[in-house]
Design a protein around this motif. Sequence first.
Motif, PDB file in Angstrom:
ATOM      1  N   MET A 109     -16.552 -12.992 -16.716  1.00  0.00           N
ATOM      2  CA  MET A 109     -15.446 -13.902 -16.925  1.00  0.00           C
ATOM      3  C   MET A 109     -15.983 -15.332 -16.971  1.00  0.00           C
ATOM      4  SD  MET A 109     -11.955 -13.758 -14.873  1.00  0.00           S
ATOM      5  CE  MET A 109     -10.545 -14.529 -15.508  1.00  0.00           C
ATOM      6  N   ALA A 110     -15.435 -16.145 -17.866  1.00  0.00           N
ATOM      7  CA  ALA A 110     -15.914 -17.513 -18.059  1.00  0.00           C
ATOM      8  C   ALA A 110     -15.470 -18.409 -16.915  1.00  0.00           C
ATOM      9  CB  ALA A 110     -15.381 -18.058 -19.373  1.00  0.00           C
ATOM     10  N   GLU A 111     -16.343 -19.334 -16.573  1.00  0.00           N
ATOM     11  CA  GLU A 111     -16.025 -20.296 -15.522  1.00  0.00           C
ATOM     12  C   GLU A 111     -15.139 -21.397 -16.100  1.00  0.00           C
ATOM     13  OE1 GLU A 111     -18.332 -23.599 -12.837  1.00  0.00           O
ATOM     14  OE2 GLU A 111     -19.446 -21.839 -13.510  1.00  0.00           O
ATOM     15  N   VAL A 112     -14.102 -21.736 -15.374  1.00  0.00           N
ATOM     16  CA  VAL A 112     -13.170 -22.771 -15.812  1.00  0.00           C
ATOM     17  C   VAL A 112     -13.510 -24.060 -15.070  1.00  0.00           C
ATOM     18  CG1 VAL A 112     -10.759 -23.477 -15.917  1.00  0.00           C
ATOM     19  CG2 VAL A 112     -11.360 -21.071 -16.228  1.00  0.00           C
ATOM     20  N   LYS A 113     -13.760 -25.141 -15.841  1.00  0.00           N
ATOM     21  CA  LYS A 113     -14.060 -26.436 -15.241  1.00  0.00           C
ATOM     22  C   LYS A 113     -12.874 -27.359 -15.464  1.00  0.00           C
ATOM     23  CE  LYS A 113     -18.076 -28.206 -14.898  1.00  0.00           C
ATOM     24  NZ  LYS A 113     -19.319 -28.923 -15.174  1.00  0.00           N
ATOM     25  N   LEU A 114     -12.545 -28.104 -14.441  1.00  0.00           N
ATOM     26  CA  LEU A 114     -11.459 -29.067 -14.505  1.00  0.00           C
ATOM     27  C   LEU A 114     -11.987 -30.387 -15.035  1.00  0.00           C
ATOM     28  CD1 LEU A 114      -8.515 -29.770 -13.758  1.00  0.00           C
ATOM     29  CD2 LEU A 114      -9.375 -30.482 -11.542  1.00  0.00           C
ATOM     30  N   ASN A 115     -11.377 -30.896 -16.079  1.00  0.00           N
ATOM     31  CA  ASN A 115     -11.741 -32.196 -16.626  1.00  0.00           C
ATOM     32  C   ASN A 115     -10.887 -33.237 -15.906  1.00  0.00           C
ATOM     33  OD1 ASN A 115     -12.160 -34.502 -18.106  1.00  0.00           O
ATOM     34  ND2 ASN A 115     -12.165 -33.434 -20.082  1.00  0.00           N
ATOM     35  N   ALA A 116     -11.459 -33.902 -14.929  1.00  0.00           N
ATOM     36  CA  ALA A 116     -10.713 -34.829 -14.077  1.00  0.00           C
ATOM     37  C   ALA A 116     -10.163 -36.011 -14.862  1.00  0.00           C
ATOM     38  CB  ALA A 116     -11.604 -35.308 -12.939  1.00  0.00           C
ATOM     39  N   ALA A 117     -10.914 -36.531 -15.808  1.00  0.00           N
ATOM     40  CA  ALA A 117     -10.448 -37.674 -16.593  1.00  0.00           C
ATOM     41  C   ALA A 117      -9.222 -37.294 -17.423  1.00  0.00           C
ATOM     42  CB  ALA A 117     -11.562 -38.192 -17.495  1.00  0.00           C
ATOM     43  N   ALA A 118      -9.264 -36.147 -18.069  1.00  0.00           N
ATOM     44  CA  ALA A 118      -8.134 -35.700 -18.884  1.00  0.00           C
ATOM     45  C   ALA A 118      -6.908 -35.441 -18.013  1.00  0.00           C
ATOM     46  CB  ALA A 118      -8.503 -34.438 -19.654  1.00  0.00           C
ATOM     47  N   LEU A 119      -7.112 -34.893 -16.839  1.00  0.00           N
ATOM     48  CA  LEU A 119      -6.006 -34.649 -15.920  1.00  0.00           C
ATOM     49  C   LEU A 119      -5.380 -35.966 -15.462  1.00  0.00           C
ATOM     50  CD1 LEU A 119      -4.359 -32.629 -14.246  1.00  0.00           C
ATOM     51  CD2 LEU A 119      -6.099 -32.839 -12.464  1.00  0.00           C
ATOM     52  N   GLY A 120      -6.200 -36.944 -15.151  1.00  0.00           N
ATOM     53  CA  GLY A 120      -5.694 -38.244 -14.724  1.00  0.00           C
ATOM     54  C   GLY A 120      -4.919 -38.949 -15.823  1.00  0.00           C
ATOM     55  N   ILE A 121      -5.433 -38.896 -17.042  1.00  0.00           N
ATOM     56  CA  ILE A 121      -4.742 -39.531 -18.172  1.00  0.00           C
ATOM     57  C   ILE A 121      -3.415 -38.836 -18.441  1.00  0.00           C
ATOM     58  CG2 ILE A 121      -4.858 -39.902 -20.675  1.00  0.00           C
ATOM     59  CD1 ILE A 121      -7.906 -40.358 -20.252  1.00  0.00           C
ATOM     60  N   ALA A 122      -3.402 -37.507 -18.401  1.00  0.00           N
ATOM     61  CA  ALA A 122      -2.162 -36.765 -18.625  1.00  0.00           C
ATOM     62  C   ALA A 122      -1.126 -37.084 -17.548  1.00  0.00           C
ATOM     63  CB  ALA A 122      -2.444 -35.270 -18.652  1.00  0.00           C
ATOM     64  N   ALA A 123      -1.548 -37.183 -16.297  1.00  0.00           N
ATOM     65  CA  ALA A 123      -0.627 -37.511 -15.208  1.00  0.00           C
ATOM     66  C   ALA A 123      -0.083 -38.930 -15.368  1.00  0.00           C
ATOM     67  CB  ALA A 123      -1.326 -37.359 -13.867  1.00  0.00           C
TER      68      ALA A 123
END
Length: 61
Positions: A1-15
């Motif tokens: 199964m592929a590892e999922v990485k959180l893109n913190a910058a994209a999450l912050g911009i979306a929030a």
Amino acid sequence: MAEVKLNAAALGIAAAIIAAVVMLLLGILGNLGIYMGAVRMMEEWHMFFNLTPLGIIGGMI
């Protein structure tokens, strides 16, 4: 199964975008006299937010 990485910058911009849109909607609805309790709370929590156009933009920023 592929590892999922959180893109913190994209999450912050979306929030930030979601928060700005909610602030805009709250300002518009507040000027229509709807959700005034939420408007009063937002005015207490955010120092630049009020129901003037400049206050709504200041709250969004």
